[in-house]
Design an enzyme around this catalytic site. Sequence first.
Site, short mmCIF file in Angstrom:
data_model
loop_
_atom_site.label_atom_id
_atom_site.label_comp_id
_atom_site.label_asym_id
_atom_site.label_seq_id
_atom_site.Cartn_x
_atom_site.Cartn_y
_atom_site.Cartn_z
N GLU A 244 1.63 -0.52 -5.01
CA GLU A 244 0.69 0.55 -5.33
C GLU A 244 1.58 1.77 -5.53
OE1 GLU A 244 -3.36 2.64 -3.62
OE2 GLU A 244 -1.76 2.15 -2.20
N ASP B 197 0.84 -1.19 0.00
CA ASP B 197 0.00 0.00 0.00
C ASP B 197 0.88 1.25 0.00
OD1 ASP B 197 -2.65 1.35 0.51
OD2 ASP B 197 -1.58 1.96 2.33
#
Length: 694
Positions: A380, A344
Site C-alpha cells: 500500500e 499496510d
Amino acid sequence: MREVWPGEPYPLGATWDGSGTNFALFSEAADRVELCLFEGAEETRVDLAERDGFVWHAYLPGIAPGQRYGYRVHGPYDPAAGHLCNPAKLLLDPYGKAVEGNVRWHRSLFSYELTDPDVLNTGDSAPYLPRNVVIDPHFDWGDDRPPRTPYHETVIYEAHVKGLTRLHPGIPEELRGTYAALGHPGMVDHLRELGITAVELMPVHQYVPEHAMVARGLTNYWGYNTIGFLAPHNGYGRTGDSGYEHVPEFKTMVKALHTAGIEVILDVVYNHTAEGDHLGPTLSFRGIDNAAYYRLRDDDKRYLLDYTGCGNSLNVRHPHALQLIMDSLRYWVLEMHVDGFRFDLASALARELHDVDRLSAFFDLVQQDPVISQVKLIAEPWDVGEGGYQVGNFPPLWTEWNGKYRDTVRDFWRGSYAAMPEFASRLTGSSDLYERNNRRPVASINFITCHDGFTLRDLVSYDDKHNEANGESGRDGSDDNRSWNCGAEGPTADPEINALRERQRRNLLATLFLSQGVPMLLAGDELGRTQRGNNNAYCQDNEISWVHWDHSPGELEFVRRLVRLRRDHPVLRRRSFFEGGLAGDITWLTPSAEPMIDGDWQAGYAKSLAVFLNGDAITEPDPRGRPVTDDSFLLLINAHSENLVFTLPGATFGERWEFALDTTLRSAGSGHAPVKAHDPVEVVGRSLTVLRRL
C-alpha cells in the site's frame, strides 16, 4: 522449586522441543526480566538470568504446549529518555505464536498515573491482559504445495475472515466467521467457481480494539491494530479466544485453499502497534524496550513520531525491530505456508529518517532474503506523513495497490471532464508509473473498491458518506469518494436509476478485468453488497460489514464471465507493456474508426473511444518459451450519457466480429448476429461493448 536451565538466545519467543520450552526475549533497556507462568489466575515467576546480546533467555524442562505465559521487565522508567519499563505490567511476547483471552480495559494497563505521566502506575495489569500460549508446531501438511500462480494469471479477492463467512448459508452455523469457515467446501467452491486465484485476507495477526472504540460500544472490526506479529487472531478461531488451537485451524484453512489452487495473501501491519501514542497502554513492546521498537522524537523522547495516524510508528531503523518483522514474515511463509503479503502503509517502512527512501534497510533485506523474496509482495504505497504517497516508486520485486487506477476509472465512468487520457493509461497497465524502472504491467494491483471506502454498489448509489453508525459525527472516512448516485441518494424505487446503477457496476467491473495488471475484487462486490453508504466501516462488526449471500444470479454470472474471459485470453493479461502503432499490438480509435490524434485526446468533453487489442501481435513467450498468440478484440467504450454509434474499423483490423460481452447484457449468445468491417454498432450511453474478431 522449578528446574531452570540456561537455554539459548535464539530463536526468540517460546520454542517447545518435545521435552521442554526455551524462552528468549530481547530487551536492551532491561536490567532484569521475569518469565511469568500461569495456571488459571495463579502466577509463577522465573528469572531469566542468562543474557546474550540483550536477549534474556532460559530453558524450562517439562513446559509443554498449552502453557500460558507473559513477561515482566524491570528497568528504568524515564519518559524523557524514552524508557518506560514497569514490572507491574504483564507484557505479551512480541514473538508469541498464540494468544489466549482479550484485553479487558482497566486503568492498570497504563504505565503512568493520570495526574502525572512521569509517575509510575504500580497497579498490576495481569488480571486484565491476555496470555501467550506455548504451541506445538507440528502439523501434517501432507503434500501441500504453494500454487505459485504467476502474477499475470492472478485474480485477487480481498476479504475479511469473519465478514466473508459469517452469513454464508452453506457453512454450518458453528463454523461461520472462523478460519475453518474460510476453508469449508461451501466457501472454497464459491471462490473457485468465481475464478479467484488468491484471497487477500484483512489482518489476521493478533490485534486489540482501541479503548476509545470499545467505550463507544464498537470494536476494531478491520484489525489494523496489531499486538502480536506471529500469532493468528484468536477471535477467528472456532474455539473463540481459548488458545493455541487456532494455529492448526489456520493451517488447515491454508491447506484447503491450496488444494483448490488458491493462494493466501495476508494484509500485514508492521508500521505501528496497538499501544498507540505516548498516553497509550503498555501491553508489550512499550514495556519491553520502548526506544528500540518505536520511533521517538529526537527533541523530546516522551513523544512518538507518527507516520501512520495511529499514534506510533515501528522503529524500522533498529536492528531488532527489523529482525522482528523479517522473522515474522519468514514464520508465516515457512510454518503457516502463506503465499504473500500486502503491507499496510508500506511507505512508513521506508522511512530511514524522515523522508521515504525506496532503498531503505527493510527493502534491502527483503530483496536478498531467500524466503520472503520468493512470495508475492504488495505495497500500500502511502502513509500519512509528508511525501508518503509513493505510487510507482517501490523496488522491482514489489507490486502496488494502484490508487491512481481506482481514482481515474471512477472519474471516467462518472463522466468527469478530461478523464479519458489517464483512463487509457490505467487501462493499459500504467506504464507511466512502472515502466521507467523496468517493471511490468503486473506491478499494478488494479482495484475499483477495497475494504476502505464504498462498496461497488454504494459507489454508484451515494454521493456522500453516511457514517452515522460510527459515532464520530461524520468526521471519519474520506470525503473524496469520486462516486455518483445516478440521480438519487441511496436506495430508490426508480427503475431507470436502478438500471443505470446496475450498468455502471458492470462498466466498472468490466474495466477492471479488461485492464492490464492484476485485478483485485472486493469480497461481496460480485453479490451487490452494500454498507448503506458507510465508507469507513472499520468499527462495524455486524451486518453493515458482513457479506450477505442473497443476490441476483445474473450479477454473479456476469463477474464469472469476466474472469473467464480474462483467463482464456492472454491479450487481456499481457506480461509486457503495449508498444502501439497503427494495427500494432494496440490501436486507439475514435468512434468513427479514425486513429486517435492529439486533438482527440485533448478534447476534454470526449468520453468515448474504441480500443483494438491485436492478439496476433503478442511477441512474449509463455513460461515454456513458446510464442503466444490470441484472438483479437475491439473495446467500444462509451461513457457519454447518450447512445453513440461506433463505426467498425476496416478489414485491416478484421472483417467479421462477434459480441463477446456487453454491459447492457447483450452477448453473442442472445441473438446478435456477427458484424462486419465498416458496420455501425450502437453502444448504449454509459456502457461498454467487447467484440471478438472471427
